[in-house]
Scaffold this motif. Structure first.
Motif, PDB file in Angstrom:
ATOM      1  N   ASP A 137       0.832  -1.194   0.000  1.00  0.00           N
ATOM      2  CA  ASP A 137       0.000   0.000   0.000  1.00  0.00           C
ATOM      3  C   ASP A 137       0.867   1.245   0.000  1.00  0.00           C
ATOM      4  O   ASP A 137       2.073   1.194   0.246  1.00  0.00           O
ATOM      5  CB  ASP A 137      -0.940   0.009   1.204  1.00  0.00           C
ATOM      6  CG  ASP A 137      -0.188   0.051   2.528  1.00  0.00           C
ATOM      7  OD1 ASP A 137       0.314   1.131   2.896  1.00  0.00           O
ATOM      8  OD2 ASP A 137      -0.097  -0.996   3.194  1.00  0.00           O
ATOM      9  N   GLN A 138       0.223   2.373  -0.259  1.00  0.00           N
ATOM     10  CA  GLN A 138       0.905   3.661  -0.285  1.00  0.00           C
ATOM     11  C   GLN A 138      -0.050   4.729   0.220  1.00  0.00           C
ATOM     12  O   GLN A 138      -1.244   4.704  -0.096  1.00  0.00           O
ATOM     13  CB  GLN A 138       1.355   4.005  -1.708  1.00  0.00           C
ATOM     14  CG  GLN A 138       2.036   5.359  -1.861  1.00  0.00           C
ATOM     15  CD  GLN A 138       2.138   5.772  -3.316  1.00  0.00           C
ATOM     16  OE1 GLN A 138       1.184   6.254  -3.905  1.00  0.00           O
ATOM     17  NE2 GLN A 138       3.308   5.575  -3.913  1.00  0.00           N
ATOM     18  N   GLN A 139       0.466   5.660   1.014  1.00  0.00           N
ATOM     19  CA  GLN A 139      -0.300   6.817   1.453  1.00  0.00           C
ATOM     20  C   GLN A 139       0.423   8.089   1.013  1.00  0.00           C
ATOM     21  O   GLN A 139       1.652   8.143   0.990  1.00  0.00           O
ATOM     22  CB  GLN A 139      -0.470   6.849   2.985  1.00  0.00           C
ATOM     23  CG  GLN A 139      -1.432   5.798   3.514  1.00  0.00           C
ATOM     24  CD  GLN A 139      -0.805   4.419   3.580  1.00  0.00           C
ATOM     25  OE1 GLN A 139       0.336   4.281   4.050  1.00  0.00           O
ATOM     26  NE2 GLN A 139      -1.520   3.405   3.119  1.00  0.00           N
ATOM     27  N   ASP A 140      -0.370   9.103   0.672  1.00  0.00           N
ATOM     28  CA  ASP A 140       0.165  10.368   0.168  1.00  0.00           C
ATOM     29  C   ASP A 140      -0.560  11.506   0.873  1.00  0.00           C
ATOM     30  O   ASP A 140      -1.766  11.693   0.693  1.00  0.00           O
ATOM     31  CB  ASP A 140      -0.037  10.448  -1.348  1.00  0.00           C
ATOM     32  CG  ASP A 140       0.670  11.637  -1.986  1.00  0.00           C
ATOM     33  OD1 ASP A 140       1.375  12.360  -1.260  1.00  0.00           O
ATOM     34  OD2 ASP A 140       0.514  11.825  -3.203  1.00  0.00           O
ATOM     35  N   ALA A 142      -2.886   3.439 -17.137  1.00  0.00           N
ATOM     36  CA  ALA A 142      -4.075   4.295 -17.111  1.00  0.00           C
ATOM     37  C   ALA A 142      -4.759   4.253 -15.750  1.00  0.00           C
ATOM     38  O   ALA A 142      -4.617   3.298 -14.971  1.00  0.00           O
ATOM     39  CB  ALA A 142      -5.050   3.855 -18.199  1.00  0.00           C
ATOM     40  N   SER A 143      -5.539   5.301 -15.481  1.00  0.00           N
ATOM     41  CA  SER A 143      -6.306   5.361 -14.233  1.00  0.00           C
ATOM     42  C   SER A 143      -7.504   6.275 -14.426  1.00  0.00           C
ATOM     43  O   SER A 143      -7.567   7.066 -15.375  1.00  0.00           O
ATOM     44  CB  SER A 143      -5.438   5.872 -13.076  1.00  0.00           C
ATOM     45  OG  SER A 143      -5.008   7.199 -13.323  1.00  0.00           O
ATOM     46  N   ALA A 144      -8.455   6.163 -13.507  1.00  0.00           N
ATOM     47  CA  ALA A 144      -9.642   7.019 -13.515  1.00  0.00           C
ATOM     48  C   ALA A 144      -9.944   7.441 -12.087  1.00  0.00           C
ATOM     49  O   ALA A 144      -9.703   6.683 -11.139  1.00  0.00           O
ATOM     50  CB  ALA A 144     -10.839   6.287 -14.114  1.00  0.00           C
ATOM     51  N   LEU A 152     -12.418   8.764  -5.300  1.00  0.00           N
ATOM     52  CA  LEU A 152     -12.275   7.340  -5.576  1.00  0.00           C
ATOM     53  C   LEU A 152     -11.342   7.200  -6.766  1.00  0.00           C
ATOM     54  O   LEU A 152     -11.561   7.845  -7.798  1.00  0.00           O
ATOM     55  CB  LEU A 152     -13.623   6.694  -5.898  1.00  0.00           C
ATOM     56  CG  LEU A 152     -14.632   6.549  -4.774  1.00  0.00           C
ATOM     57  CD1 LEU A 152     -15.959   6.021  -5.332  1.00  0.00           C
ATOM     58  CD2 LEU A 152     -14.108   5.589  -3.701  1.00  0.00           C
ATOM     59  N   MET A 153     -10.297   6.374  -6.631  1.00  0.00           N
ATOM     60  CA  MET A 153      -9.325   6.194  -7.706  1.00  0.00           C
ATOM     61  C   MET A 153      -9.284   4.730  -8.124  1.00  0.00           C
ATOM     62  O   MET A 153      -9.364   3.835  -7.272  1.00  0.00           O
ATOM     63  CB  MET A 153      -7.931   6.636  -7.260  1.00  0.00           C
ATOM     64  CG  MET A 153      -7.798   8.140  -7.064  1.00  0.00           C
ATOM     65  SD  MET A 153      -8.318   8.739  -5.449  1.00  0.00           S
ATOM     66  CE  MET A 153      -6.972   8.157  -4.429  1.00  0.00           C
ATOM     67  N   ASP A 171      -1.318  -2.607 -17.138  1.00  0.00           N
ATOM     68  CA  ASP A 171      -0.117  -1.828 -16.812  1.00  0.00           C
ATOM     69  C   ASP A 171      -0.343  -0.852 -15.656  1.00  0.00           C
ATOM     70  O   ASP A 171       0.506   0.003 -15.402  1.00  0.00           O
ATOM     71  CB  ASP A 171       0.350  -1.043 -18.042  1.00  0.00           C
ATOM     72  CG  ASP A 171       0.718  -1.941 -19.201  1.00  0.00           C
ATOM     73  OD1 ASP A 171       1.137  -3.080 -18.951  1.00  0.00           O
ATOM     74  OD2 ASP A 171       0.592  -1.498 -20.365  1.00  0.00           O
ATOM     75  N   ARG A 172      -1.448  -0.966 -14.957  1.00  0.00           N
ATOM     76  CA  ARG A 172      -1.773  -0.011 -13.891  1.00  0.00           C
ATOM     77  C   ARG A 172      -0.726  -0.044 -12.777  1.00  0.00           C
ATOM     78  O   ARG A 172      -0.146  -1.077 -12.480  1.00  0.00           O
ATOM     79  CB  ARG A 172      -3.154  -0.308 -13.319  1.00  0.00           C
ATOM     80  CG  ARG A 172      -3.296  -1.687 -12.669  1.00  0.00           C
ATOM     81  CD  ARG A 172      -4.742  -1.923 -12.230  1.00  0.00           C
ATOM     82  NE  ARG A 172      -4.917  -3.208 -11.580  1.00  0.00           N
ATOM     83  CZ  ARG A 172      -5.209  -4.335 -12.221  1.00  0.00           C
ATOM     84  NH1 ARG A 172      -5.358  -4.336 -13.544  1.00  0.00           N
ATOM     85  NH2 ARG A 172      -5.357  -5.456 -11.552  1.00  0.00           N
ATOM     86  N   THR A 173      -0.518   1.121 -12.158  1.00  0.00           N
ATOM     87  CA  THR A 173       0.448   1.231 -11.070  1.00  0.00           C
ATOM     88  C   THR A 173      -0.185   1.006  -9.703  1.00  0.00           C
ATOM     89  O   THR A 173       0.524   0.870  -8.701  1.00  0.00           O
ATOM     90  CB  THR A 173       1.113   2.614 -11.087  1.00  0.00           C
ATOM     91  OG1 THR A 173       0.100   3.627 -11.017  1.00  0.00           O
ATOM     92  CG2 THR A 173       1.922   2.799 -12.365  1.00  0.00           C
ATOM     93  N   TYR A 174      -1.518   0.985  -9.638  1.00  0.00           N
ATOM     94  CA  TYR A 174      -2.230   0.670  -8.397  1.00  0.00           C
ATOM     95  C   TYR A 174      -3.573   0.052  -8.764  1.00  0.00           C
ATOM     96  O   TYR A 174      -4.060   0.194  -9.892  1.00  0.00           O
ATOM     97  CB  TYR A 174      -2.409   1.919  -7.528  1.00  0.00           C
ATOM     98  CG  TYR A 174      -3.295   2.990  -8.130  1.00  0.00           C
ATOM     99  CD1 TYR A 174      -4.668   3.008  -7.884  1.00  0.00           C
ATOM    100  CD2 TYR A 174      -2.760   3.996  -8.939  1.00  0.00           C
ATOM    101  CE1 TYR A 174      -5.478   3.984  -8.432  1.00  0.00           C
ATOM    102  CE2 TYR A 174      -3.564   4.977  -9.488  1.00  0.00           C
ATOM    103  CZ  TYR A 174      -4.921   4.965  -9.232  1.00  0.00           C
ATOM    104  OH  TYR A 174      -5.737   5.927  -9.777  1.00  0.00           O
ATOM    105  N   ASP A 175      -4.180  -0.630  -7.792  1.00  0.00           N
ATOM    106  CA  ASP A 175      -5.479  -1.251  -8.033  1.00  0.00           C
ATOM    107  C   ASP A 175      -6.624  -0.281  -7.765  1.00  0.00           C
ATOM    108  O   ASP A 175      -7.516  -0.113  -8.590  1.00  0.00           O
ATOM    109  CB  ASP A 175      -5.627  -2.507  -7.171  1.00  0.00           C
ATOM    110  CG  ASP A 175      -4.744  -3.652  -7.663  1.00  0.00           C
ATOM    111  OD1 ASP A 175      -4.294  -3.595  -8.833  1.00  0.00           O
ATOM    112  OD2 ASP A 175      -4.485  -4.587  -6.883  1.00  0.00           O
ATOM    113  N   ALA A 176      -6.621   0.337  -6.583  1.00  0.00           N
ATOM    114  CA  ALA A 176      -7.698   1.246  -6.210  1.00  0.00           C
ATOM    115  C   ALA A 176      -7.198   2.176  -5.114  1.00  0.00           C
ATOM    116  O   ALA A 176      -6.172   1.922  -4.477  1.00  0.00           O
ATOM    117  CB  ALA A 176      -8.927   0.475  -5.736  1.00  0.00           C
TER     118      ALA A 176
END
Length: 251
Positions: free
Chosen positions: A55-58, A209-211, A229-230, A236-241
């Motif tokens: 996981d990652q937090q920003d 890509a992401s939305a 919500l991401m 090739d996504r860098t994160y799931d959600a």
């Protein structure tokens, strides 16, 4: 990174960001539109599921100041935490500085107006790719975009394109990012924003890509809150959600 080199860069950034401590907004626009002519400071927090149990937090500050009616200065300062490497890493990871010039603003017809924008972003990346807190490579990123606004409905459509290229650091970055934003206000101070990001990584032949979806509300004059919500898209996504919250001050 050499500490004296970091201190010099941080001092320069601090001087530039100090510009954003005064002044009044030039127009009543929503700051979730990156081409809006507004002064704002947002305090934001986002958390991401990177997949594989990581996981990652920003936590970051995201703001803007209208230096002139046709020139906007935007800034971000990020502190990230990630366990992508197997150990929890917490560090000040990135500063983004962006100048946006608005060459023209035209009324297309009775309902639709169009604003054009060009600019340049400078990214100082202090993070680490293996730690999941950044790339460690500083970047320059020119961009251009349009904002189409409907006077009747308040709908704003913003297509953007930006090219990122690194000029130092351990990671070679050469990426072109296309972006489409739709921003719709509602009654009682609410708004919803949809943001599709489609970058192409020329170095690695990837489409990460992401939305994003955002729901916000103005709770009193000059103060708004919102949630995000991401979603990562494709193989090739860098994160799931991800999830995010923000507190906005307009002035």
């Amino acid at each position: 990174m050499n500490r004296s080199h970091f201190a010099k860069r941080f001092a320069l950034v601090g001087m530039l960001m100090s510009i954003c401590t005064a002044g009044a907004s030039s127009a009543e626009e929503n700051a979730s539109n990156p081409l809006a002519a507004v002064n704002n400071t947002d305090i934001r927090f986002q958390t991401y599921d990177l997949g594989g149990g990581a996981d990652q937090q920003d936590a970051f500050i995201d703001g803007a100041y209208m230096i002139r009616p046709d020139f906007k200065f935007k800034y971000e300062a990020h502190f990230q935490s990630s366990d992508l490497s197997g150990a929890r890493i917490n560090e000040f990871s990135r500063i983004n500085l962006k100048g946006i010039y608005f060459p023209s603003q035209t009324q297309l017809n009775a309902n639709w107006g169009m604003k054009t924008a060009i600019g340049l972003e400078w990214i100082l990346d202090f993070g680490s790719l293996t730690a999941g807190t950044g790339t460690g490579s500083d970047q320059i990123a020119p961009f251009g975009g349009l904002a189409f606004s409907n006077a009747n409905t308040g709908l704003t459509l913003i297509p953007l394109v930006q090219h990122y290229v690194s000029y130092n650091g351990p990671v070679d970055i050469n990426q072109t990012a296309m972006r489409l934003i739709a921003l719709q206000p509602f009654g009682d101070g609410y708004w919803v924003k949809a943001d599709l990001k489609l970058p192409y990584d020329w170095t690695n032949d990837l489409w990460p890509a992401s939305a994003e979806l955002q729901l916000g509300k103005k709770i009193r004059p000059g103060v708004s809150v919102y949630g995000d919500l991401m979603f990562g898209l494709g193989n090739d996504r860098t994160y799931d959600a991800g999830l995010g919250v923000g507190l906005r001050f307009n002035y």
